[in-house]
Design an enzyme around this catalytic site. Structure first.
Site, short mmCIF file in Angstrom:
data_model
loop_
_atom_site.label_atom_id
_atom_site.label_comp_id
_atom_site.label_asym_id
_atom_site.label_seq_id
_atom_site.Cartn_x
_atom_site.Cartn_y
_atom_site.Cartn_z
N SER A 199 0.59 -1.21 0.07
CA SER A 199 -0.37 0.00 -0.20
C SER A 199 0.63 1.55 0.27
O SER A 199 0.87 2.69 0.10
CB SER A 199 -1.11 -0.34 1.12
OG SER A 199 -0.03 0.01 2.45
N CYS A 200 2.31 1.19 0.28
CA CYS A 200 3.50 2.71 -0.71
C CYS A 200 3.57 3.06 -1.54
O CYS A 200 3.59 2.34 -2.40
CB CYS A 200 4.57 2.17 0.38
SG CYS A 200 5.59 3.16 0.60
N SER A 201 3.39 4.32 -1.78
CA SER A 201 3.30 4.48 -3.01
C SER A 201 5.06 4.21 -3.66
O SER A 201 4.83 4.52 -4.50
CB SER A 201 2.66 6.71 -3.23
OG SER A 201 3.19 6.69 -2.06
#
Length: 120
Positions: free
Chosen positions: A8-10
């Site tokens: 979920s980390c950009s």
């Protein structure tokens, strides 16, 4: 090459996309689901040339709850930091890229990714 990845980390997504587009092969380690051991994190920090507090995410709830802002940052306190980061892997900065040559980088920006591609 291995990427310590949070899906979920950009920043992790940018690293995955950039390295894939460059034709580089890597494996993903979902370090939140499969946290490193204390020994693994210690070894990765050595590869980075960093201390635990250098790659600790200070905005995480665990950082505040544990009162880590007040923790000593010296060689004697390193085990305490490692233990906390292994117990709460959200504290570990991401993405960390472990290179096959034994080095590692925290690949949070395009310049670091570009350098990684050029040197690999």
């Amino acid at each position: 090459m291995e990427i310590w990845n949070n899906p979920s980390c950009s920043k992790c997504a940018a690293a995955r996309d950039t390295l894939s587009e460059a034709g580089m092969t890597f494996t993903l380690r979902g370090y939140l689901d499969t946290p490193p051991t204390t020994a693994e994190l210690d070894a990765v920090l050595d590869r980075l040339g960093a201390q635990p507090w250098d790659v600790c995410r200070t905005g995480e709830q665990a950082y505040t709850v544990l009162g880590m802002a007040d923790w000593t940052r010296d060689a004697d306190s390193r085990p305490r930091w490692l233990t906390a980061m292994v117990a709460h892997p959200t504290l570990i900065q991401r993405p960390i890229v472990l290179l096959d040559n034994g080095t590692a980088v925290v690949a949070r920006d395009q310049a670091t990714l570009d350098k990684l591609i050029a040197n690999t």
